[in-house]
Design an enzyme around this catalytic site. Sequence first.
Site, short mmCIF file in Angstrom:
data_model
loop_
_atom_site.label_atom_id
_atom_site.label_comp_id
_atom_site.label_asym_id
_atom_site.label_seq_id
_atom_site.Cartn_x
_atom_site.Cartn_y
_atom_site.Cartn_z
N CYS A 48 6.27 -0.37 6.62
CA CYS A 48 5.98 0.78 5.95
C CYS A 48 6.98 1.14 5.14
CB CYS A 48 5.50 1.82 7.03
SG CYS A 48 5.21 3.33 6.37
N LEU A 49 6.71 1.61 4.09
CA LEU A 49 7.73 2.14 3.05
C LEU A 49 8.63 3.68 3.59
CD1 LEU A 49 6.25 1.36 -0.36
CD2 LEU A 49 7.90 -0.22 0.71
N HIS A 107 -2.14 7.06 7.58
CA HIS A 107 -1.43 7.87 6.98
C HIS A 107 -2.05 9.04 6.45
CE1 HIS A 107 2.53 5.96 6.57
NE2 HIS A 107 2.11 4.74 5.86
N GLY A 148 0.83 -1.22 -0.09
CA GLY A 148 -0.11 0.09 0.13
C GLY A 148 0.79 1.35 0.11
N HIS A 200 -4.03 1.02 7.99
CA HIS A 200 -2.64 1.67 7.69
C HIS A 200 -2.75 2.80 6.96
CE1 HIS A 200 1.78 0.79 7.65
NE2 HIS A 200 1.67 1.78 6.60
N GLU A 201 -3.36 2.55 5.82
CA GLU A 201 -3.43 3.78 4.75
C GLU A 201 -3.98 4.90 5.20
OE1 GLU A 201 -1.00 3.56 2.82
OE2 GLU A 201 -0.37 1.54 3.12
N GLN A 243 2.96 9.87 1.56
CA GLN A 243 4.16 9.22 1.48
C GLN A 243 5.02 9.69 0.27
OE1 GLN A 243 2.48 4.99 2.35
NE2 GLN A 243 4.46 5.05 3.26
#
Length: 180
Positions: free
Chosen positions: A101-102, A147, A48, A143-144, A53
Amino acid sequence: MILKVARLGHPVLRERSKNVPAGWWNDPASRQLIRDMVDTMREYRGVGLAAPQVHVPLRVAVIEIESNPRYPEAPARPLTVLINPAVISRSAEMEDDWEGCLSIPDLRGRLARAAKIEIEATDENGNVQKIAADGFFARAIQHEIDHLDGKVYLDRMTDFSGLAHLDEYYRYHAPATEGS
Ligand code: NI
């Protein structure tokens, strides 16, 4: 085009992203942003990616769960674009699992999320869709959305003994996969 991913510490990850206006998805620049987010997610083998991000504080996220070497245990889920996602309901039942997480490279953390979630979101063609999710997909959605609210998974952790570098995660914590 592969975009630069903001890492933890960049203020854009701590902002509340803005709703996109109706019709935003028809703008060629918006469609390009979504394509670039998908390219970026795939390049770095994420499941994702949220627009903040990639330094764009708008309420847009993409999720795609394929047979993914970073998450070998996750069941597949085709590409899903979430624009202005809104939570309709979350289960009281919680589930513990690992996520990464990226924007927080080389770490995995174990934390509780609602086991099931129902959301409403606009897709890349402007259609409003209801999505009921459980398991790893429910986790990815939460999670998204975090963000988009300026939160990262570390904020949700209550027990930091469940924080591991990637190598140590695979070595000591990852569920056994076929052939291992
Ligand atoms: Ni993330």
